[in-house]
Design a protein around this motif. Structure first.
Motif, PDB file in Angstrom:
ATOM      1  N   GLY A 243       0.622  -1.067  -0.077  1.00  0.00           N
ATOM      2  CA  GLY A 243       0.080   0.251   0.492  1.00  0.00           C
ATOM      3  C   GLY A 243       0.724   1.298  -0.176  1.00  0.00           C
ATOM      4  O   GLY A 243       1.821   1.275   0.271  1.00  0.00           O
ATOM      5  N   ALA A 244       0.198   2.241  -0.173  1.00  0.00           N
ATOM      6  CA  ALA A 244       0.783   3.386  -0.521  1.00  0.00           C
ATOM      7  C   ALA A 244       0.639   4.507   0.921  1.00  0.00           C
ATOM      8  O   ALA A 244      -0.472   5.001   0.856  1.00  0.00           O
ATOM      9  CB  ALA A 244       1.204   3.917  -1.554  1.00  0.00           C
ATOM     10  N   TYR A 245       0.732   5.494   0.737  1.00  0.00           N
ATOM     11  CA  TYR A 245       0.522   6.993   1.764  1.00  0.00           C
ATOM     12  C   TYR A 245       0.588   8.390   0.781  1.00  0.00           C
ATOM     13  O   TYR A 245       2.523   8.952   0.149  1.00  0.00           O
ATOM     14  CB  TYR A 245       0.593   6.858   2.833  1.00  0.00           C
ATOM     15  N   MET A 246      -0.105   8.954   0.026  1.00  0.00           N
ATOM     16  CA  MET A 246       0.411   9.672  -0.197  1.00  0.00           C
ATOM     17  C   MET A 246      -0.644  11.511   0.269  1.00  0.00           C
ATOM     18  O   MET A 246      -1.686  11.245   0.731  1.00  0.00           O
ATOM     19  CB  MET A 246      -0.321   9.988  -1.634  1.00  0.00           C
ATOM     20  N   GLN A 247       0.464  12.802   0.807  1.00  0.00           N
ATOM     21  CA  GLN A 247      -0.052  13.922   1.438  1.00  0.00           C
ATOM     22  C   GLN A 247      -0.903  14.500   0.540  1.00  0.00           C
ATOM     23  O   GLN A 247      -0.754  14.043  -0.825  1.00  0.00           O
ATOM     24  CB  GLN A 247       0.988  14.099   1.695  1.00  0.00           C
ATOM     25  N   THR A 248      -1.654  15.542   0.881  1.00  0.00           N
ATOM     26  CA  THR A 248      -2.160  16.269  -0.291  1.00  0.00           C
ATOM     27  C   THR A 248      -1.469  16.794  -1.535  1.00  0.00           C
ATOM     28  O   THR A 248      -0.595  17.515  -0.990  1.00  0.00           O
ATOM     29  CB  THR A 248      -3.315  17.115   0.779  1.00  0.00           C
ATOM     30  N   GLY A 249      -2.092  16.816  -2.626  1.00  0.00           N
ATOM     31  CA  GLY A 249      -0.937  17.132  -3.132  1.00  0.00           C
ATOM     32  C   GLY A 249      -0.181  16.652  -4.069  1.00  0.00           C
ATOM     33  O   GLY A 249       0.880  17.130  -5.338  1.00  0.00           O
ATOM     34  N   THR A 423      -3.291   4.299   4.503  1.00  0.00           N
ATOM     35  CA  THR A 423      -3.155   5.383   3.581  1.00  0.00           C
ATOM     36  C   THR A 423      -3.980   6.594   4.151  1.00  0.00           C
ATOM     37  O   THR A 423      -3.926   8.146   3.433  1.00  0.00           O
ATOM     38  CB  THR A 423      -4.561   4.510   2.837  1.00  0.00           C
ATOM     39  N   GLU A 424      -4.821   7.379   5.702  1.00  0.00           N
ATOM     40  CA  GLU A 424      -5.688   8.365   5.477  1.00  0.00           C
ATOM     41  C   GLU A 424      -4.149   8.733   6.624  1.00  0.00           C
ATOM     42  O   GLU A 424      -3.869  10.586   6.490  1.00  0.00           O
ATOM     43  CB  GLU A 424      -6.262   8.051   6.435  1.00  0.00           C
ATOM     44  N   THR A 425      -3.372   8.760   7.442  1.00  0.00           N
ATOM     45  CA  THR A 425      -1.949   9.389   8.484  1.00  0.00           C
ATOM     46  C   THR A 425      -0.777   8.723   8.220  1.00  0.00           C
ATOM     47  O   THR A 425      -0.109   9.249   8.377  1.00  0.00           O
ATOM     48  CB  THR A 425      -2.292   7.939   9.518  1.00  0.00           C
ATOM     49  N   GLY A 426      -0.675   7.204   6.744  1.00  0.00           N
ATOM     50  CA  GLY A 426       1.044   7.382   6.789  1.00  0.00           C
ATOM     51  C   GLY A 426       1.546   6.249   7.854  1.00  0.00           C
ATOM     52  O   GLY A 426       2.598   5.837   8.034  1.00  0.00           O
ATOM     53  N   ASN A 427       0.603   6.106   9.535  1.00  0.00           N
ATOM     54  CA  ASN A 427       1.481   4.940   9.965  1.00  0.00           C
ATOM     55  C   ASN A 427       1.390   3.545   9.519  1.00  0.00           C
ATOM     56  O   ASN A 427       0.334   2.539   8.504  1.00  0.00           O
ATOM     57  CB  ASN A 427       0.538   5.089  10.963  1.00  0.00           C
ATOM     58  N   ILE A 428       2.152   2.661  10.121  1.00  0.00           N
ATOM     59  CA  ILE A 428       2.248   1.762  10.016  1.00  0.00           C
ATOM     60  C   ILE A 428       1.664   1.066  10.895  1.00  0.00           C
ATOM     61  O   ILE A 428       1.924   0.843  12.214  1.00  0.00           O
ATOM     62  CB  ILE A 428       3.395   0.990   9.815  1.00  0.00           C
ATOM     63  N   ASP A 429       0.190  -0.149  10.985  1.00  0.00           N
ATOM     64  CA  ASP A 429      -0.244  -0.370  11.569  1.00  0.00           C
ATOM     65  C   ASP A 429       0.233  -2.024  12.010  1.00  0.00           C
ATOM     66  O   ASP A 429       0.025  -2.898  11.094  1.00  0.00           O
ATOM     67  CB  ASP A 429      -2.101  -0.559  11.911  1.00  0.00           C
TER      68      ASP A 429
END
Length: 800
Positions: A243-249, A423-429
């Motif tokens: 999965g990936a985490y993308m910030q706004t922009g 995907t909302e915070t970028g934290n790894i659970d």
């Protein structure tokens, strides 16, 4: 008169009279000596006959009077025992009124019930032990004996019986059983629960337990896949996107992820990449990123390492060549080359992340790994829909052990870690679970190695405040934790189940799971109370935890609740529970279906002639009046079949057509006590004391462990008191009757003795006169005989 010498007629005459007088004198002396007028039949033949009859009546009356006295003693023995039974019933009623008061706790009522049980045991003991001359008085044996061809038919002796052999036919319309539902078992704030979704397990995984830090799934279940490695081949390490985490922009997509043949790491886990620079589209430049490794088998996380990134046009390539900082505690340094091609549609910003799953290389042994008890495990899905690495277990029995042929189904637990990127915070659970594989059944000849069954299962995960799973430990249930954080199961708890005239106690501990509680309670109902079925499928559902609600409704419509029931309909199938007040309150037992009795038509025939004795229809499993003095007691299972309805998920009770044709036999023997209270045959008094044990009094199922049950017990105890009072009144009336009988017998004896005396006894005064007369006549006769013997001597004078 001629004077003769040869014949002395006067002497003969004197001898004759003397002999008669002496006989009469001897008879008189005999009478005076015996005091009886009739000593021989010759004395008075008709008088002797009458006298002997009277004597028989007199001795009979004497013995009958003694018999009546013995009867009074026997009845007084029974009445004395019943007096004590009455006292105990009064105390039992007092306890029922006490337990009906709402100020008492469940623990208080347990103590009350203990005394009630002791009183019931003592009533049974008195019923069994009360005897007169070894004859049982209160257990019904002194009135009748019985036996039946089936445990479904029993008898209670109520009065003098009509003995015989009886054939009984039953036609039954089933009632309903009692069903309890508990409160919803929700999780404590620090607990999660895992549940294998019904019907989705193709593997030999028995359960998934000890879950921690896994995200709740709702209906987005995790999938646990068990695979096989079936060739002696070497597989290189592989990498795929999780999965990936993308910030706004930010906006990018990953077109490919790969590792080259130089990668040599054997462990499997996750690679987390965090970009440190903004990467613009269409540029060629070098950038920095942070990378670290998460071991999916041990849960260890390496330190962050800095790596270089090259960007050419719209493709970003990350190369991690034999990175030395990514440590694996099991296998040392990870060595791999990683390439990511990022098709950038927007841009990458500092702080964006990707999470990759990394599957290490392996060299598989020859043949199928699964046949030796090994295999692979892959966890995917969940609320984020992300797929983890494939964990490889190549050693024999590393997943499934072989069957050791004991009486238990052993399991082998393997703990795995699952990571997902939010995907909302970028934290790894990062969470973990223990997967428990059942031992191989090894049908046929036992195999020295296990065998893993490959396939998939769906796994549901609930979090704090949600319904618990069957693998949840009791200490993790919020209903057993108070507002101060104190847990009920810091101490072992006792739960007692009452039913079928007995009780069974189970012991619950903090580490017991809901499945353990389910099994213990089920065993108590089936084995401890004998309220199960011959159908094991039914027994397996008498206690069910609803881990997944039935969307169609029914008794399993509420997730997180227990369904508790028995395989018996009506009053015979009712349950009650007692234990610590907090335990009972935590369970929150609520009756969602009341028990209703079967409706049974009972037809009784003479077993030998086939003649109809009588028929009756009962709605309480008891029939009285068809067979004189006998109350027929029916097991609620007689004539009824129980089965598990998989569609409605409930126990169905149906009429057993075969049982309706079955013949039950009851053998009754009259064993009543007949008191011989007269001198002649048939002059008897029948004494029939009914069965007055707890069963006969209808008290075998009374319990006072709840306010409602205590109140319900009061009328039952009142009925028992009335029954004992009625029997005591009957006994008292019979004692009074026997006292009158004794008085009458004594009077009759006196009168008959008088009559017999007049016939046989001697009048001494009269007989003395007779004796004197015959004595004088005997003396005169002797004198005259002497004179007569002198007469022939007178002839000598003529010869002079």
């Amino acid at each position: 008169m001629a004077l003769t010498v040869y014949q002395n007629i006067m002497s003969l005459n004197s001898q004759r009279h003397l002999s008669g007088n002496q006989t009469a004198l001897a008879t008189s002396i005999e009478r005076l000596s015996s005091g009886l007028r009739i000593n021989h039949a010759a004395d008075d033949a008709s008088g002797l006959a009458i006298s002997e009859k009277l004597r028989g009546q007199i001795t009979g009356l004497q013995r009958a009077s003694m018999n009546a006295q013995d009867g009074i003693s026997m009845l007084q023995t029974a009445e004395g025992a019943l007096e004590e039974v009455s006292s105990m019933l009064q105390r039992m009623r007092e306890l029922a009124v006490q337990a009906s008061n709402g100020v008492y706790t469940s623990n208080d009522r347990i103590e009350i019930q203990k005394e009630v049980e002791q009183l019931k045991d003592e009533i049974d003991r008195i019923s069994t032990a009360t005897e007169f001359n070894t004859k049982k008085l209160l257990n019904g044996d002194g009135t009748a004996l019985w036996s039946s061809s089936s445990s479904n038919i029993e008898a209670i002796i109520r009065d003098e019986v009509a003995e015989g052999n009886y054939k009984i036919n039953l036609e039954t319309k089933p009632g309903t059983n009692q069903i309890f539902k508990t409160d919803i078992m929700t999780l404590n704030s620090d607990a999660i629960a895992t549940e294998v979704v019904d019907g989705t397990n193709d593997t030999n995984i028995a359960s998934v337990t000890n879950a921690s830090q896994l995200a709740s799934t709702g209906t987005s279940y995790y999938t646990v896949s068990v695979g096989d490695i079936d060739a002696a081949t070497t597989t290189s390490a592989s990498v795929s996107l999780t999965g990936a985490y993308m910030q706004t922009g930010s906006g990018f997509s990953i077109s490919s992820v790969g590792s080259d043949a130089a990668s040599t790491a054997t462990s499997s886990g996750y690679i987390e990449v965090m970009f440190e620079d903004d990467i613009a589209t269409g540029t060629t430049a070098s950038y920095k990123a942070q990378i670290r490794y998460i071991n999916a088998l041990t849960g260890t996380v390496s330190e962050w390492e800095t790596i270089n990134i090259s960007a050419t046009g719209s493709v970003v390539t990350i190369t991690a060549s034999n990175t030395t900082g990514l440590l694996d505690s099991a296998n040392g340094t990870l060595a791999f080359n990683l390439t990511l091609d990022l098709g950038v549609s927007g841009s990458i910003q500092d702080g964006d992340k990707v999470l990759l799953s990394f599957t290490g290389e392996h060299t598989a042994p020859a043949g199928s790994v699964a046949t030796s008890g090994g295999g692979t495990i892959t966890v995917s899905g969940g609320p984020q829909g992300q797929t983890g690495p494939t964990l490889k277990f190549l050693d024999p029995e590393s997943l499934t052990v072989h069957n050791n042929e004991d009486n238990f189904v052993d399991t082998n637990g393997v703990t795995v870690y699952y990571a997902s990127i939010n995907t909302e915070t970028g934290n790894i659970d990062l969470g973990n679970m223990t997967i428990n594989f059942k031992e191989d059944s090894n049908e046929g000849t036992p195999d020295p190695t296990g065998k893993t069954t490959t396939g998939d299962l769906s796994l549901k995960v609930n979090g704090a405040g949600e319904a618990a799973a069957t693998t949840t430990k009791l200490k993790d249930l919020s209903v057993f934790t108070d507002s101060d954080g104190n847990n009920l199961f810091s101490n072992k708890q006792e739960l007692t189940i009452w039913g079928n005239g007995t009780s069974a106690t189970i012991y619950l501990e903090a580490d017991d799971t809901i499945a353990d509680f389910e099994q213990k309670l089920s065993d108590a109902i089936v084995s401890g109370l004998g309220m199960g079925s011959d159908n094991n499928n039914v027994n397996s559902h008498l206690v069910d935890y609803v881990s997944l609600a039935n969307q169609k409704g029914g008794i399993k419509a509420v997730e997180g609740t227990f369904i508790i029931q028995t395989a018996l309909t009506g009053e015979q199938g009712q349950l009650a529970f007692s234990g610590d007040e907090d335990l009972i309150n935590g369970l929150g037992l609520n009756q969602i279906q009341a028990a209703t009795n079967n409706t049974t038509k009972v037809t009784v025939y003479n077993a030998h002639t086939g003649e109809l004795v009588g028929t009756d229809e009962t709605g309480n499993d008891r029939v009285y009046g068809i067979i004189d003095g006998v109350e027929i007691v029916l097991d609620s299972r007689a004539g009824v079949d129980e089965s598990w309805n998989t569609t409605k998920e409930q126990v169905d009770f149906t009429t057993n057509a075969a049982a309706a044709k079955e013949n039950f036999y009851l053998h009754i023997v009259d064993n009543s006590t007949d008191l011989q209270i007269g001198a002649n045959a048939g002059q008897t008094l029948a004494v029939s004391i009914p069965q007055l044990d707890v069963t006969g009094l209808g008290l075998d199922n009374i319990t006072m462990v709840s306010q409602d049950l205590a109140q319900a017990a009061i009328p039952d105890i009142d009925a028992a008191i009335a029954q004992v009072v009625s029997v005591r009144a009957t006994i008292g009336a019979q004692v009074n009757r026997l006292e009158h009988t004794i008085a009458n017998l004594d009077t009759a004896e006196e009168n008959m003795t008088t009559a017999e005396s007049r016939i046989r006894d001697l009048d001494m005064a009269e007989e003395m006169s007779t004796f004197t007369r015959y004595q004088m006549l005997a003396q005169a006769g002797v004198s005259m005989l002497a004179q007569a013997n002198q007469v022939p001597q007178m002839a000598m004078q003529l010869l002079q």
